[in-house]
Design a protein around this motif. Structure first.
Motif, PDB file in Angstrom:
ATOM      1  N   ARG A 196       0.837  -1.212   0.000  1.00  0.00           N
ATOM      2  CA  ARG A 196       0.000   0.000   0.000  1.00  0.00           C
ATOM      3  C   ARG A 196       0.865   1.253   0.000  1.00  0.00           C
ATOM      4  O   ARG A 196       0.558   2.236  -0.657  1.00  0.00           O
ATOM      5  N   ALA A 197       1.968   1.204   0.778  1.00  0.00           N
ATOM      6  CA  ALA A 197       2.846   2.367   0.880  1.00  0.00           C
ATOM      7  C   ALA A 197       3.497   2.665  -0.476  1.00  0.00           C
ATOM      8  O   ALA A 197       3.568   3.823  -0.900  1.00  0.00           O
ATOM      9  N   PHE A 198       3.927   1.612  -1.171  1.00  0.00           N
ATOM     10  CA  PHE A 198       4.536   1.833  -2.490  1.00  0.00           C
ATOM     11  C   PHE A 198       3.493   2.317  -3.500  1.00  0.00           C
ATOM     12  O   PHE A 198       3.786   3.184  -4.334  1.00  0.00           O
ATOM     13  N   ALA A 199       2.276   1.800  -3.401  1.00  0.00           N
ATOM     14  CA  ALA A 199       1.209   2.266  -4.297  1.00  0.00           C
ATOM     15  C   ALA A 199       0.935   3.755  -4.047  1.00  0.00           C
ATOM     16  O   ALA A 199       0.688   4.530  -4.980  1.00  0.00           O
ATOM     17  N   MET A 200       1.007   4.146  -2.771  1.00  0.00           N
ATOM     18  CA  MET A 200       0.794   5.547  -2.407  1.00  0.00           C
ATOM     19  C   MET A 200       1.878   6.440  -3.003  1.00  0.00           C
ATOM     20  O   MET A 200       1.602   7.485  -3.591  1.00  0.00           O
ATOM     21  N   LEU A 201       3.139   6.001  -2.897  1.00  0.00           N
ATOM     22  CA  LEU A 201       4.246   6.776  -3.475  1.00  0.00           C
ATOM     23  C   LEU A 201       4.068   6.909  -4.982  1.00  0.00           C
ATOM     24  O   LEU A 201       4.347   7.956  -5.572  1.00  0.00           O
ATOM     25  N   ASP A 202       3.589   5.835  -5.604  1.00  0.00           N
ATOM     26  CA  ASP A 202       3.354   5.839  -7.033  1.00  0.00           C
ATOM     27  C   ASP A 202       2.314   6.904  -7.386  1.00  0.00           C
ATOM     28  O   ASP A 202       2.477   7.682  -8.320  1.00  0.00           O
ATOM     29  N   ARG A 203       1.226   6.950  -6.586  1.00  0.00           N
ATOM     30  CA  ARG A 203       0.152   7.916  -6.799  1.00  0.00           C
ATOM     31  C   ARG A 203       0.684   9.351  -6.698  1.00  0.00           C
ATOM     32  O   ARG A 203       0.176  10.259  -7.339  1.00  0.00           O
ATOM     33  N   LEU A 204       1.714   9.549  -5.871  1.00  0.00           N
ATOM     34  CA  LEU A 204       2.273  10.887  -5.663  1.00  0.00           C
ATOM     35  C   LEU A 204       3.438  11.186  -6.595  1.00  0.00           C
ATOM     36  O   LEU A 204       3.989  12.283  -6.576  1.00  0.00           O
ATOM     37  N   GLY A 205       3.846  10.190  -7.392  1.00  0.00           N
ATOM     38  CA  GLY A 205       5.004  10.393  -8.264  1.00  0.00           C
ATOM     39  C   GLY A 205       6.304  10.488  -7.487  1.00  0.00           C
ATOM     40  O   GLY A 205       7.239  11.167  -7.902  1.00  0.00           O
ATOM     41  N   LEU A 206       6.381   9.827  -6.329  1.00  0.00           N
ATOM     42  CA  LEU A 206       7.585   9.905  -5.502  1.00  0.00           C
ATOM     43  C   LEU A 206       8.336   8.565  -5.426  1.00  0.00           C
ATOM     44  O   LEU A 206       9.249   8.414  -4.614  1.00  0.00           O
ATOM     45  N   THR A 207       7.948   7.620  -6.279  1.00  0.00           N
ATOM     46  CA  THR A 207       8.538   6.277  -6.207  1.00  0.00           C
ATOM     47  C   THR A 207      10.068   6.314  -6.290  1.00  0.00           C
ATOM     48  O   THR A 207      10.748   5.607  -5.547  1.00  0.00           O
ATOM     49  N   HIS A 208      10.582   7.166  -7.157  1.00  0.00           N
ATOM     50  CA  HIS A 208      12.044   7.210  -7.347  1.00  0.00           C
ATOM     51  C   HIS A 208      12.773   7.682  -6.086  1.00  0.00           C
ATOM     52  O   HIS A 208      13.985   7.537  -5.981  1.00  0.00           O
ATOM     53  N   LEU A 209      12.032   8.250  -5.119  1.00  0.00           N
ATOM     54  CA  LEU A 209      12.667   8.769  -3.906  1.00  0.00           C
ATOM     55  C   LEU A 209      12.429   7.860  -2.698  1.00  0.00           C
ATOM     56  O   LEU A 209      12.797   8.206  -1.572  1.00  0.00           O
TER      57      LEU A 209
END
Ligand code: ADP
Ligand code: MG
Length: 252
Positions: A129-142
């Motif tokens: 869920r946390a990674f999906a959330m980062l994806d939604r925010l465009g912050l996955t690379h960080l």
């Protein structure tokens, strides 16, 4: 729906809020504006249970929120973000998002000892869920960068992400766009719209009137702790009293 009913707050005799009442419906973003010192942050602190008001109460779907009890209010699904985000700066971005989850089954000792597979499955679910959330925010690379190294705008997105991970149905936002670059403001606007579309209740303190007009269909204007106007962004813009209350203040 959040009901603010007749809230008054005094700080050593000075009235920061004086009989403020309004309703914030679910699925909507209510704009809260007003000059500096008008009581906006104090009102969010009252709703979040950080400040117990001298008078009045806050109702969530008709039930009174516990006054002056921030943990109990948070447990009822009310989250606030801060003008300056409060993150664990040394932890990574993904670790911060994960700590946004209120109850982590993996941390329950009994589950760990007697149902380790269940605890691991819960951990995996939260991490996903946390990674999906980062994806939604465009912050996955960080994800694996220290949160303290993010830009101000990214930190604000992250603090909103933590509120969502905690499953907050009511989100209080104190100047989320202040000091944020236009690209990240765009992203934040999209995120806030999607949160409202999910049926959450949002209260937005914001000086950026363009953003308020884009996001809010109802705006409440505070001045010296009192509501001086209430209406659509267009109505507020044309209100002489509102214009006067901002006079003498640097445009923000
Ligand atoms: P805004 O967020 O609209 O700028 P605030 O809610 O921060 O306004 O402040 C409203 C008023 O209450 C101001 O006069 C401010 O100085 C006062 N105030 C806010 N917090 C405190 C506090 N903790 N102690 C004393 N006075 C405070
Ligand atoms: Mg403030």
């Amino acid at each position: 729906m959040l009901t603010i009913s007749d809230i008054s707050v005094s700080f050593s005799g000075v009235k920061a809020l004086d009989g403020v009442s309004f309703e914030a419906p679910s699925g909507r973003i209510l704009g809260l504006i007003g000059p500096n010192g008008s009581g906006k942050s104090t009102l969010l602190n009252v709703v979040a249970g950080v400040i117990a008001p001298n008078r009045g109460r806050v109702l969530l779907d008709g039930a009174a929120l516990p006054a002056g009890k921030p943990d109990a209010v948070a447990a009822m699904g009310v989250a606030r973000t801060f003008q300056v985000p409060r993150l664990a700066r040394r932890l990574t971005v993904i670790q911060n998002v994960i700590t946004g989850v209120r109850s982590q089954p993996g941390e329950n000792l009994a589950t760990l000892l007697f149902a380790p597979a269940k605890a691991r499955a819960a951990e995996r679910e939260i991490t996903a869920r946390a990674f999906a959330m980062l994806d939604r925010l465009g912050l996955t690379h960080l994800a694996n960068h220290a949160a303290g190294g993010l830009s101000g705008g990214q930190q604000k997105l992250l603090s909103i992400a933590m509120a969502i991970m905690a499953d907050a149905r009511t989100i209080l936002l104190d100047e989320p766009a202040a000091g944020v670059n236009p690209v990240l403001i765009e992203q934040q606007v999209g995120l806030l719209k999607s949160l409202a579309a999910e049926g959450r209740t949002l209260i937005l303190i914001e000086h950026n009137m363009e953003m308020v007009a884009d996001l809010c269909d109802q705006v409440v204007v505070l001045d010296s702790g009192q509501i001086i106007a209430e209406g659509t962004p267009a109505e507020i813009r044309g209100d002489a009293r509102v214009m006067r209350s901002y006079l003498g203040q640097a445009p923000a």
